[in-house]
Scaffold this motif. Structure first.
Motif, PDB file in Angstrom:
ATOM      1  N   ALA A   1       0.838  -1.204   0.000  1.00 17.47           N
ATOM      2  CA  ALA A   1       0.000   0.000   0.000  1.00 17.47           C
ATOM      3  C   ALA A   1       0.871   1.252   0.000  1.00 17.47           C
ATOM      4  O   ALA A   1       0.575   2.232  -0.684  1.00 17.47           O
ATOM      5  N   TYR A   2       1.961   1.221   0.764  1.00 15.65           N
ATOM      6  CA  TYR A   2       2.872   2.375   0.796  1.00 15.65           C
ATOM      7  C   TYR A   2       3.555   2.569  -0.554  1.00 15.65           C
ATOM      8  O   TYR A   2       3.706   3.693  -1.020  1.00 15.65           O
ATOM      9  N   MET A   3       3.939   1.473  -1.200  1.00 20.29           N
ATOM     10  CA  MET A   3       4.609   1.580  -2.510  1.00 20.29           C
ATOM     11  C   MET A   3       3.644   2.148  -3.560  1.00 20.29           C
ATOM     12  O   MET A   3       4.052   2.922  -4.423  1.00 20.29           O
ATOM     13  N   LEU A   4       2.372   1.759  -3.469  1.00 20.80           N
ATOM     14  CA  LEU A   4       1.398   2.219  -4.458  1.00 20.80           C
ATOM     15  C   LEU A   4       0.904   3.635  -4.175  1.00 20.80           C
ATOM     16  O   LEU A   4       0.697   4.429  -5.093  1.00 20.80           O
ATOM     17  N   ASP A   5       0.700   3.955  -2.900  1.00 17.50           N
ATOM     18  CA  ASP A   5       0.192   5.273  -2.533  1.00 17.50           C
ATOM     19  C   ASP A   5       0.843   5.714  -1.223  1.00 17.50           C
ATOM     20  O   ASP A   5       0.299   5.491  -0.144  1.00 17.50           O
ATOM     21  N   PRO A   6       2.007   6.367  -1.297  1.00 21.86           N
ATOM     22  CA  PRO A   6       2.753   6.723  -0.086  1.00 21.86           C
ATOM     23  C   PRO A   6       2.009   7.678   0.848  1.00 21.86           C
ATOM     24  O   PRO A   6       2.248   7.679   2.053  1.00 21.86           O
ATOM     25  N   ASP A   7       1.105   8.498   0.330  1.00 21.94           N
ATOM     26  CA  ASP A   7       0.448   9.510   1.163  1.00 21.94           C
ATOM     27  C   ASP A   7      -0.565   8.917   2.132  1.00 21.94           C
ATOM     28  O   ASP A   7      -0.735   9.425   3.240  1.00 21.94           O
ATOM     29  N   THR A   8      -1.254   7.862   1.717  1.00 19.88           N
ATOM     30  CA  THR A   8      -2.325   7.329   2.558  1.00 19.88           C
ATOM     31  C   THR A   8      -1.935   6.039   3.286  1.00 19.88           C
ATOM     32  O   THR A   8      -2.751   5.484   4.008  1.00 19.88           O
ATOM     33  N   ALA A   9      -0.736   5.565   3.114  1.00 14.91           N
ATOM     34  CA  ALA A   9      -0.318   4.295   3.736  1.00 14.91           C
ATOM     35  C   ALA A   9      -0.144   4.459   5.237  1.00 14.91           C
ATOM     36  O   ALA A   9       0.188   5.530   5.728  1.00 14.91           O
ATOM     37  N   GLN A  10      -0.383   3.374   5.970  1.00 17.10           N
ATOM     38  CA  GLN A  10      -0.282   3.407   7.428  1.00 17.10           C
ATOM     39  C   GLN A  10       1.016   2.736   7.869  1.00 17.10           C
ATOM     40  O   GLN A  10       1.017   1.663   8.469  1.00 17.10           O
ATOM     41  N   LEU A  11       2.104   3.381   7.582  1.00 16.22           N
ATOM     42  CA  LEU A  11       3.423   2.927   8.039  1.00 16.22           C
ATOM     43  C   LEU A  11       4.002   4.026   8.912  1.00 16.22           C
ATOM     44  O   LEU A  11       3.732   5.206   8.694  1.00 16.22           O
ATOM     45  N   SER A  12       4.805   3.634   9.879  1.00 16.86           N
ATOM     46  CA  SER A  12       5.450   4.652  10.713  1.00 16.86           C
ATOM     47  C   SER A  12       6.471   5.416   9.861  1.00 16.86           C
ATOM     48  O   SER A  12       6.945   4.926   8.830  1.00 16.86           O
ATOM     49  N   ASP A  13       6.783   6.622  10.307  1.00 15.27           N
ATOM     50  CA  ASP A  13       7.748   7.437   9.567  1.00 15.27           C
ATOM     51  C   ASP A  13       9.099   6.736   9.460  1.00 15.27           C
ATOM     52  O   ASP A  13       9.768   6.814   8.434  1.00 15.27           O
ATOM     53  N   GLN A  14       9.485   6.051  10.518  1.00 12.27           N
ATOM     54  CA  GLN A  14      10.761   5.334  10.520  1.00 12.27           C
ATOM     55  C   GLN A  14      10.771   4.260   9.424  1.00 12.27           C
ATOM     56  O   GLN A  14      11.735   4.134   8.667  1.00 12.27           O
ATOM     57  N   LEU A  15       9.677   3.485   9.308  1.00 11.35           N
ATOM     58  CA  LEU A  15       9.614   2.434   8.288  1.00 11.35           C
ATOM     59  C   LEU A  15       9.525   3.027   6.885  1.00 11.35           C
ATOM     60  O   LEU A  15      10.083   2.462   5.944  1.00 11.35           O
ATOM     61  N   LYS A  16       8.836   4.154   6.750  1.00  7.97           N
ATOM     62  CA  LYS A  16       8.762   4.809   5.435  1.00  7.97           C
ATOM     63  C   LYS A  16      10.146   5.240   4.971  1.00  7.97           C
ATOM     64  O   LYS A  16      10.528   5.012   3.825  1.00  7.97           O
ATOM     65  N   GLN A  17      10.908   5.858   5.885  1.00  3.79           N
ATOM     66  CA  GLN A  17      12.264   6.285   5.532  1.00  3.79           C
ATOM     67  C   GLN A  17      13.144   5.086   5.194  1.00  3.79           C
ATOM     68  O   GLN A  17      13.901   5.109   4.228  1.00  3.79           O
ATOM     69  N   MET A  18      13.016   4.031   5.984  1.00  2.00           N
ATOM     70  CA  MET A  18      13.822   2.837   5.749  1.00  2.00           C
ATOM     71  C   MET A  18      13.478   2.194   4.406  1.00  2.00           C
ATOM     72  O   MET A  18      14.358   1.815   3.628  1.00  2.00           O
ATOM     73  N   LEU A  19      12.194   2.096   4.110  1.00  4.04           N
ATOM     74  CA  LEU A  19      11.764   1.503   2.846  1.00  4.04           C
ATOM     75  C   LEU A  19      12.233   2.346   1.666  1.00  4.04           C
ATOM     76  O   LEU A  19      12.681   1.809   0.649  1.00  4.04           O
ATOM     77  N   ASP A  20      12.154   3.665   1.789  1.00  4.56           N
ATOM     78  CA  ASP A  20      12.645   4.549   0.729  1.00  4.56           C
ATOM     79  C   ASP A  20      14.144   4.330   0.489  1.00  4.56           C
ATOM     80  O   ASP A  20      14.600   4.290  -0.650  1.00  4.56           O
ATOM     81  N   ARG A  21      14.895   4.200   1.574  1.00 12.30           N
ATOM     82  CA  ARG A  21      16.346   3.980   1.447  1.00 12.30           C
ATOM     83  C   ARG A  21      16.641   2.638   0.778  1.00 12.30           C
ATOM     84  O   ARG A  21      17.522   2.529  -0.063  1.00 12.30           O
ATOM     85  N   ILE A  22      15.884   1.615   1.142  1.00  6.70           N
ATOM     86  CA  ILE A  22      16.127   0.278   0.590  1.00  6.70           C
ATOM     87  C   ILE A  22      15.774   0.237  -0.892  1.00  6.70           C
ATOM     88  O   ILE A  22      16.503  -0.344  -1.698  1.00  6.70           O
ATOM     89  N   VAL A  23      14.668   0.862  -1.269  1.00  5.01           N
ATOM     90  CA  VAL A  23      14.299   0.916  -2.691  1.00  5.01           C
ATOM     91  C   VAL A  23      15.358   1.696  -3.469  1.00  5.01           C
ATOM     92  O   VAL A  23      15.779   1.297  -4.558  1.00  5.01           O
ATOM     93  N   SER A  24      15.817   2.789  -2.905  1.00  4.45           N
ATOM     94  CA  SER A  24      16.866   3.576  -3.533  1.00  4.45           C
ATOM     95  C   SER A  24      18.142   2.754  -3.678  1.00  4.45           C
ATOM     96  O   SER A  24      18.806   2.783  -4.725  1.00  4.45           O
ATOM     97  N   ALA A  25      18.498   1.994  -2.642  1.00  2.71           N
ATOM     98  CA  ALA A  25      19.701   1.160  -2.689  1.00  2.71           C
ATOM     99  C   ALA A  25      19.584   0.090  -3.764  1.00  2.71           C
ATOM    100  O   ALA A  25      20.564  -0.203  -4.467  1.00  2.71           O
ATOM    101  N   SER A  26      18.389  -0.485  -3.934  1.00  6.83           N
ATOM    102  CA  SER A  26      18.232  -1.512  -4.970  1.00  6.83           C
ATOM    103  C   SER A  26      18.369  -0.911  -6.365  1.00  6.83           C
ATOM    104  O   SER A  26      18.943  -1.530  -7.258  1.00  6.83           O
ATOM    105  N   LYS A  27      17.876   0.316  -6.549  1.00  5.86           N
ATOM    106  CA  LYS A  27      18.030   0.982  -7.847  1.00  5.86           C
ATOM    107  C   LYS A  27      19.495   1.306  -8.117  1.00  5.86           C
ATOM    108  O   LYS A  27      19.978   1.190  -9.243  1.00  5.86           O
ATOM    109  N   ILE A  28      20.205   1.718  -7.075  1.00  8.87           N
ATOM    110  CA  ILE A  28      21.639   1.996  -7.225  1.00  8.87           C
ATOM    111  C   ILE A  28      22.386   0.723  -7.573  1.00  8.87           C
ATOM    112  O   ILE A  28      23.262   0.712  -8.444  1.00  8.87           O
TER     113      ILE A  28
END
Length: 197
Positions: free
Chosen positions: A16-43
């Motif tokens: 849900a967070y990947m599809l719609d980040p604004d309405t997803a129910q993830l903590s800010d810490q997990l959102k930041q971590m997931l963003d970093r991990i997705v970025s790392a996989s693209k790198i």
């Protein structure tokens, strides 16, 4: 209050967070971590060498520690298989075995639905294996053709047949070596002088 690890988070929440980040129910810490991990996989997709990927990841996220950057890369490799870590041979073998098992199961039941499934699985099998090649590679192709090595020295080109090269005596090969590289072999004394200089 303990922190919830990304691995312990439900898949549906991450999706849900990947599809719609604004309405997803993830903590800010997990959102930041997931963003970093997705970025790392693209790198990692663009830079498969981990040391280079780590430096690029640290440039993008300068606030994280070296240890956290390594952890992000490790998690991205584990969670998002890249081109460089995906085992296509294993996947293809698993797929072939799965198709064969489905066909065997459907042969036991002999109704219309099973026959349709068998036909569909045969089509899938053909897609995985591929069509039979029109021309089968000739194992004696090397014997039908002559292969040459072109040796260029200054402005001269010497065309050497590989079959005749392997049949030459050692003295002829040494002479060819002298002709290509010019001059004679160095002596032990000259080699020692070169090493001392």
């Amino acid at each position: 209050m303990s922190k919830i690890a990304l691995e312990e988070t439900k898949y549906e929440q991450i999706k849900a967070y990947m599809l719609d980040p604004d309405t997803a129910q993830l903590s800010d810490q997990l959102k930041q971590m997931l963003d970093r991990i997705v970025s790392a996989s693209k790198i990692l997709d663009k830079n498969p060498i981990q040391k280079q990927a780590l430096n690029l990841h640290k440039q993008k996220y300068p606030e994280i520690s070296q240890r956290q950057a390594y952890e992000d890369l490790r998690l991205s490799i584990r969670l998002f298989n890249t081109l460089h870590t995906f085992d296509y041979d294993f996947w293809r073998t698993w797929l072939l075995n799965d198709i064969v098992r489905n066909i065997e199961k459907c042969r036991i039941g002999n109704n219309d639905k099973d026959r349709k499934t068998i036909a569909m699985e045969h089509a899938n099998l053909l897609k995985v294996i591929g069509e039979k090649p029109e021309d089968i590679p000739d194992p004696e192709r090397n014997e039908k053709h002559q292969f040459y090595i072109l040796i260029q020295n200054d402005n001269r080109q010497i065309k050497v047949d590989l079959n005749s090269l392997k049949d030459l005596p050692i003295a002829a090969l040494q002479e060819l070596n002298r002709a290509i590289y010019g001059g004679s072999e160095i002596t032990d004394i000259v080699a020692e002088e070169i090493m001392k200089s």
